[in-house]
Design an enzyme around this catalytic site. Structure first.
Site, PDB file in Angstrom:
ATOM      1  N   ASP A 108      39.237  47.326   9.891  1.00 49.33           N
ATOM      2  CA  ASP A 108      38.991  47.882   7.852  1.00 49.33           C
ATOM      3  C   ASP A 108      40.755  47.174   6.882  1.00 49.33           C
ATOM      4  O   ASP A 108      41.259  46.774   7.922  1.00 49.33           O
ATOM      5  CB  ASP A 108      39.210  49.032   8.061  1.00 49.33           C
ATOM      6  N   LYS A 160      31.398  51.319  12.536  1.00 51.14           N
ATOM      7  CA  LYS A 160      32.577  51.692  11.867  1.00 51.14           C
ATOM      8  C   LYS A 160      32.190  52.980  11.571  1.00 51.14           C
ATOM      9  O   LYS A 160      31.329  54.077  12.388  1.00 51.14           O
ATOM     10  CB  LYS A 160      32.731  51.090  10.861  1.00 51.14           C
ATOM     11  N   ASP A 181      30.319  45.527   2.703  1.00 53.20           N
ATOM     12  CA  ASP A 181      29.753  46.841   2.507  1.00 53.20           C
ATOM     13  C   ASP A 181      28.810  47.415   2.176  1.00 53.20           C
ATOM     14  O   ASP A 181      28.316  47.005   0.792  1.00 53.20           O
ATOM     15  CB  ASP A 181      30.949  47.633   2.276  1.00 53.20           C
ATOM     16  N   HIS A 235      43.075  55.661   3.226  1.00 56.55           N
ATOM     17  CA  HIS A 235      43.125  54.937   1.810  1.00 56.55           C
ATOM     18  C   HIS A 235      44.223  55.433   1.558  1.00 56.55           C
ATOM     19  O   HIS A 235      44.620  54.004   0.743  1.00 56.55           O
ATOM     20  CB  HIS A 235      42.208  55.121   0.647  1.00 56.55           C
ATOM     21  N   ARG A 262      28.087  59.604   4.171  1.00 55.82           N
ATOM     22  CA  ARG A 262      28.058  58.276   4.419  1.00 55.82           C
ATOM     23  C   ARG A 262      27.506  58.409   6.593  1.00 55.82           C
ATOM     24  O   ARG A 262      27.671  57.066   7.007  1.00 55.82           O
ATOM     25  CB  ARG A 262      29.563  57.430   4.391  1.00 55.82           C
TER      26      ARG A 262
END
Length: 493
Positions: A253, A169, A69, A182, A139
């Site tokens: 992911d 992504k 990443d 998450h 991001r």
């Protein structure tokens, strides 16, 4: 089961591990056909160590895919091995110079290539249309599909110029969510027409630019399916493969995220994702067991849960990518020229006052998170390097002023007292979605009678929260080179 089926099952997996050397079990898995390995900060000591690590893995099998990443800003797992960290995507989008974005990506990708890493799990081409988004933030290159598409394409082009693979992504798009995948399962309830116009536009553009890999998102898109995209044949095979025409490698992911594992095991998720159309099922935790995961995929073929041809196709796509990477020409890095240019433009494009050589710095920042790795302790550290008379405090997580018995609330009051009689720099990161941070900003500004400056280190929309009459600037991300340049402008005549 045949040896080839075992190799195909292993070839449909990409795993993480712990430590700075490859464990024997991992080396055996690579030799047995493992599709890929993903590196994180836990695997990085310095440049020589990373290069030795990747060489040792490829000694087991040259066509192994090694990924990391590497998005920019605080998303810099290579920090100990890289003196010129990549700019955040948002600051590149704000500067809106696609040539600079391309050069930034090329420089970062060339660093990866020099260390033996050949898959850059970037760019994030999510359109950050929801400012309350708890996970994408800087991001993303921006808030519109146009900006994200243009800079996503430039980024992919830069990665290719360095000779390695790029991975847009998180498909079909992680920008309009209010839940962090998450910790929970987000849902996007836009119509198919809206998704096509916003979320899919950057993927369509980066696929046309030759994206090698696309990473799926653990998000339900209700107009398409009731399953998260990672587990949805309608989205991975129907939309991504058949409608958008993507012929490269689809990776998931990390399957250990709670959006997936709240309702199923990692092993079951790996099987389901491959069945849906993924070519690399990612298990990124350091405790990943590639042998057991391979056995689970083989069992699924044996009991009819997975089609053997689907698994063989997944492994073949990975091998095709690895073979193409072996033929690409790797380019050397540019010695940090792009990030220095970004830093200079951020400073030149804003009115940054000279506060004096010894400000007190209160860094209000988000709590630590598995998706990113802050590679410096905070703004006081940055200011301390360029203005030795400065000091300050980093406040992460939640600090409520309203609770009289809260030590966290006391920390804000203590910081306000420590700043008395000195210029004060207050840094905020995504305060718009963080109530305690907004309260702390108000308390600090109202209680300080001397010079105050607010630095917005998250999304630049935070600037609207700065009280009228208070000077401020934005960095649209927490890149240490950019922050050092701002600190110098504030403290050095």
């Amino acid at each position: 089961m045949s040896d080839q089926m075992d190799r195909d099952a292993a070839g449909a997996l990409i795993v993480g591990f712990s430590g700075t050397t490859a464990p024997d079990e991992l080396r055996r898995a690579v030799a047995a056909g493992l599709g890929g390995v993903i590196l994180f900060t836990r695997n990085v000591g310095d440049a020589d160590q990373v290069a030795a690590l990747t060489a040792s893995l490829r000694a087991e099998r040259p066509d192994l895919i090694i990924a990391i990443d590497h998005e920019g800003g605080e998303f810099s797992h290579l920090a100990p091995a890289n003196p010129w960290p990549l700019a955040s995507p948002r600051v590149l989008g704000d500067l809106d110079d696609v040539d600079l974005t391309r050069a930034s990506a090329r420089d970062a990708a060339a660093t990866l290539a020099s260390l033996g890493i050949d898959l850059m799990l970037a760019p994030s081409v999510d359109v950050n249309s929801n400012p309350a988004n708890p996970i994408i933030s800087t991001r993303s290159f921006g808030t519109t599909a146009d900006v994200v598409s243009r800079h996503g394409v430039a980024f992919v082009e830069g990665v290719h110029e360095a000779g390695i693979a790029a991975c847009p992504k998180h498909f079909p798009g992680h920008g309009d969510v209010a839940v962090d995948s998450h910790v929970g399962l987000p849902s996007v309830d836009r119509s198919i027409e809206e998704v096509n116009a916003v979320e899919l536009a950057p993927f369509r553009a980066t696929i046309a630019a030759g994206a090698d890999v696309v990473m799926s998102a653990h998000i339900v898109f209700s107009a398409y399916d009731d399953q998260p995209a990672t587990l949805s044949r309608r989205l991975l095979t129907g939309l991504l493969r058949e409608e958008l025409g993507f012929t490269g490698v689809i990776t998931t992911d990390a399957l250990e995220m709670q959006a997936i594992t709240r309702t199923r095991s990692i092993e079951d998720a790996a099987v389901a994702s491959i069945g849906a159309g993924a070519d690399l099922a990612m298990i990124a935790v350091g405790s990943a067991d590639p042998r057991a995961l391979t056995a689970r995929v083989v069992d699924a073929i044996g009991n009819g849960t997975l089609d053997a041809e689907r698994v063989a196709d997944a492994a073949a796509r990975g091998r095709t990518l690895a073979a193409s990477l072996a033929q690409r020409t790797r380019r050397p890095g540019l010695d940090g020229a792009p990030i220095r240019e970004v830093a200079a433009r951020v400073v030149a494009g804003q009115n940054i006052p000279l506060l004096g050589s010894a400000p007190y710095v209160v860094d209000l920042t988000q709590g630590l998170h598995p998706a990113w790795n802050p590679y410096f302790s905070g703004l006081p550290e940055v200011f301390g390097r360029v203005a030795p008379g400065s000091d300050g405090v980093v406040l992460r997580g939640e600090h409520r002023l309203t609770d009289a018995d809260s030590p966290a609330g006391d920390a804000i009051k203590t910081a306000a007292a420590a700043a008395a009689g000195r210029p004060l720099v207050i840094a905020v990161q995504d305060a718009g979605r963080t109530p305690w941070m907004r309260d702390a900003l108000t308390h600090l500004v109202e209680g300080h009678k001397d010079d105050v400056f607010v630095l917005c280190t998250g999304i630049p929309e935070d600037r609207a929260l700065v009280p009228e009459g208070i000077r401020s600037a934005t960095t649209s991300g927490r890149n240490v080179i950019v922050l050092e340049a701002v600190a110098k402008a504030l403290t050095q005549a």
